[in-house]
Enzyme design. Structure first.
Site, PDB file in Angstrom:
ATOM      1  N   PRO A 106     -10.371  -1.183   2.626  1.00  0.00           N
ATOM      2  CA  PRO A 106     -10.976  -0.876   3.927  1.00  0.00           C
ATOM      3  C   PRO A 106     -12.089   0.163   3.893  1.00  0.00           C
ATOM      4  CG  PRO A 106      -8.862   0.205   3.725  1.00  0.00           C
ATOM      5  CD  PRO A 106      -9.039  -0.597   2.481  1.00  0.00           C
ATOM      6  N   CYS A 153      -3.190   5.151   0.102  1.00  0.00           N
ATOM      7  CA  CYS A 153      -2.885   5.079   1.533  1.00  0.00           C
ATOM      8  C   CYS A 153      -3.110   3.682   2.085  1.00  0.00           C
ATOM      9  CB  CYS A 153      -3.737   6.071   2.300  1.00  0.00           C
ATOM     10  SG  CYS A 153      -3.367   7.770   1.886  1.00  0.00           S
ATOM     11  N   HIS A 154      -4.311   3.138   1.893  1.00  0.00           N
ATOM     12  CA  HIS A 154      -4.602   1.832   2.468  1.00  0.00           C
ATOM     13  C   HIS A 154      -5.185   0.866   1.456  1.00  0.00           C
ATOM     14  CE1 HIS A 154      -4.582   4.744   5.801  1.00  0.00           C
ATOM     15  NE2 HIS A 154      -3.870   3.809   6.389  1.00  0.00           N
ATOM     16  N   GLY A 155      -5.106   1.222   0.165  1.00  0.00           N
ATOM     17  CA  GLY A 155      -5.471   0.272  -0.872  1.00  0.00           C
ATOM     18  C   GLY A 155      -6.949   0.031  -1.043  1.00  0.00           C
TER      19      GLY A 155
END
Lengths: 277, 61, 331
Positions: free
Chosen positions: A255, A240-242
């Protein structure tokens, strides 16, 4: 109706004996002006409690017609009046107590006292016990029901998981990652400089047995499910956001603020099973 | 009389002692009553409950 | 009572009378009251016998009969003839001395265990037991290991897995008893239109409870003369109407109990009814234990509260206030 009237007539005494020609009823034997002596507390001439007043009745011997016994239905009105003020004189105890309370008085007050306290205390004791049971039983209704608790634990057969493989199972609606780590992976996880990580945790803290890594497969960033055997650190990668997790499930890059969560679990050595929950 | 006074002086004289006795007693009573009722219940229903027949099936395993 | 009532109720009449006698207004109040009292009794009598009272009582009677008839559809106090027969209600079951009948009696758990076996081997072919999970047997009739083994014999559909597909897995303790038919339509189709009811609460759901189910299971007989039973139906006098779709299923020696109890028809019926009674009331044993505790505690509390109430009220109720006049001489 007629019988009711007859009964009523039989038990009601007419207060008057005759009626004057003007229509006014007269009762010559009733003194309507008489008042109860005690009503106005006329202490000055009130009757004694222990003897009838001398004027009320008596036998007079010095009458010209011999011995006369007289009884006055109408007491003469008080002629002189002495107000009684509050006084401190002692009560004369010459007369016997009327009414007599001695049958009501306990002969042993200390027994009675202890018994009364005991009974009141017993009431309190039982009430407290019942109240406690009521409250605990009520609170029990708020805990998880039996069917929920029955699903709270999941058993995993460990013998089916070969070394170097990931297994994802469902536990309480969430995925759980179970990895049978190789010796090289264990060493990599244990030798890394974990004190410098974003969420510093040693591998020993995160595992109960070095070869088995068990954790919730929910990314600590926004709740995606990370992909196994991926990412820069050979562990997990959240698409999703690495976020990159290492082989111990610790956050290394991206994150996410925290490491992957480790659920409560234990090993059942006898049957070679892992019990989550 | 002497017994009554002893009890009174021991438990009832001070309210703090009285109330603490009641609460401690309630705790002890709760446990004791539970045990007493369970003992009676198990004796009354001897041989019928699961705990009475459980040994037959546990030994088989 | 009546005269007092009328005196109070008909005050205006009394008032009227006293006004009429205003020329003796100087008379004492008590005599005036007495005079009006007898007058009001007469007024009440005349009101009671008046035409208005007669008419309103008749209207009230007619109205209430009409209201009753409208509400219940038949005249009150008049027997009705119904087109039904006593056999439509089913034979009243005998009251059997169940081991759990008493106020303090638990279930016979050995019987529950045998009853489970009868249910599993006989009843479960058609009847579901939706509300009982395998875990419920643990500590009641089976050990945890036995219950787990029983559950694993059954395949359950679970999923979806990673590929989003449903898969079969062996049962777990948390799973509920499997159903013989996937849905009601399948159950009806398999039983000539009659749906075998779910047995979870059958003991609670039938009038007569355990006695009824036992009587039903053991009560199959040939239809008496004059009673015609359709093809595929069976005669059972305990079943309301007499014709039941379920055939007799319990025959001597149908199952083999692992504790060596002879499997007669009545034994199996008794065991399976005990099992079903447990299924309907799993809390039964615990409930009765709580009942003992509650009755003892609350009756004791009640008795002590009566004591404490009397203790608090005794000085108030027995209080005598007496006037003790001082002796004349001391003034």
């Amino acid at each position: 109706m007629a019988s009711v009237r007859a009964v009523k007539k039989a038990v009601t005494i007419a207060p008057t004996v005759r009626t004057l020609s003007s229509g006014v009823p007269v009762a010559p034997l009733l003194n309507l002006a008489a008042r109860d002596l005690s009503a106005e507390h006329g202490h000055g001439s009130a009757a004694r409690s222990d003897a009838p007043a001398r004027f009320a009745s008596g036998v007079s011997r010095n009458s010209p017609i011999g011995i006369v016994s007289k009884t006055f239905a109408n007491a003469p009105t008080t002629t002189h009046y002495t107000p009684r003020l509050i006084h401190t004189s002692a009560v004369v105890k010459d007369a016997s107590d009327v009414p007599d309370f001695s049958p009501y008085r306990a002969d042993n007050t200390s027994n009675n006292r202890a018994f009364s306290y005991f009974m009141v205390g017993s009431l309190g004791l039982l009430s407290a016990s019942v109240a406690k049971s009521t409250v605990t039983e009520f609170l029990k209704t708020m805990s998880a029901s039996a069917d929920v608790l029955a699903l709270a634990k999941v058993e995993v057969e460990l013998g089916n998981i070969p070394e170097g493989k990931n297994v994802i199972i469902k536990w309480r609606g969430k995925p759980v990652f179970i990895r049978h780590r190789t010796q090289a992976e264990v060493e990599e996880a244990r030798t890394s400089e974990w004190k410098a990580f974003r969420d510093p945790q040693s591998d020993e803290e995160r595992t109960k047995k070095p070869e088995w890594l068990v954790m919730l497969g929910v990314c600590t960033h926004l709740g995606c499910v990370p992909i196994g055997e991926a990412g820069d650190y050979g562990g997990w990668f959240c698409p999703c956001h690495g976020s990159h997790y290492d082989i111990s499930g610790r956050i290394r890059k991206g994150p996410a603020p925290l490491n992957l969560e480790v659920p409560a679990y234990e090993f059942n050595e006898l049957e070679g099973k892992l019990v989550i929950g | 009389m002497a017994f009554a006074n002893t009890v009174y002086n021991a438990f009832f004289r001070r309210n703090s002692v009285y109330v603490s006795t009641i609460f401690a007693g309630a705790f002890a009573f709760g446990i004791g009553f539970d045990v007493a009722v369970t003992t009676f219940y198990d004796r009354w229903n001897a041989g019928k409950q699961w705990q009475d027949i459980r040994h037959k099936y546990v030994e088989q395993e | 009572m009546l005269s007092r009532l009328s005196a109070a109720g008909l005050k205006p009449a009394a008032l009227l009378r006293s006004v009429k006698n205003s020329n003796i207004a100087s008379a004492s109040r008590s005599s005036a009251r007495f005079a009006s009292g007898s007058a009001s009794a007469g007024a009440a009598e005349s009101a009671f016998y008046s035409r208005t009272a007669l008419v309103s009582a008749s209207l009230l009677t007619a109205g209430s009969i009409a209201w009753y008839t409208h509400l219940f559809g038949s005249l009150p106090f008049i027997g009705e003839v119904h087109a039904s027969h006593l056999s439509d209600e089913g034979l009243h079951p005998t009251a059997y001395p169940w081991p759990h009948n008493g106020l303090l009696d638990t279930f016979d758990h050995a019987s529950i265990r045998r009853g489970y076996q009868v249910y599993r081997e006989v009843c479960a072919a058609c009847h579901s037991l939706d509300r009982i999970a395998w875990r419920n047997l643990v500590g009641v009739s089976h050990t945890a290991d036995e219950a787990r083994a029983l559950a694993e014999e059954v395949e359950y559909e679970d999923g979806p897995n990673d590929q989003g597909e449903m898969f079969q897995r062996p049962g777990k303790l948390a799973d509920y008893m499997p159903r013989p038919y996937p849905n009601e339509e399948a159950a009806r189709a398999g039983n000539a239109g009659a749906m075998p009811p779910d047995l979870s609460l059958i003991i609670k759901a039938r009038h007569g409870g355990a006695d009824y189910v036992f009587s039903l299971l053991t009560g199959y007989i040939d239809p008496p003369a004059g009673v015609e039973i359709r093809e595929g139906m069976n005669y059972n006098p305990y079943f309301p109407g007499g014709a039941i779709s379920m055939a007799r299923v319990l025959f001597d020696g149908l199952v083999e109990y692992d504790d060596g109890t002879p499997a007669t028809t009545s034994q199996m019926a008794k065991d399976v009814v005990t099992f079903l009674n447990w299924a309907a009331e799993p809390e039964h044993d615990e409930r009765k234990k709580y009942g003992i505790k509650a009755v003892i505690l609350f009756s004791t509390l009640w008795a002590i509260s009566i004591y404490v109430k009397r203790y608090k009220w005794a000085p108030l109720k027995n209080r005598k206030i007496f006037y003790n006049p001082p002796g004349n001489k001391l003034h």
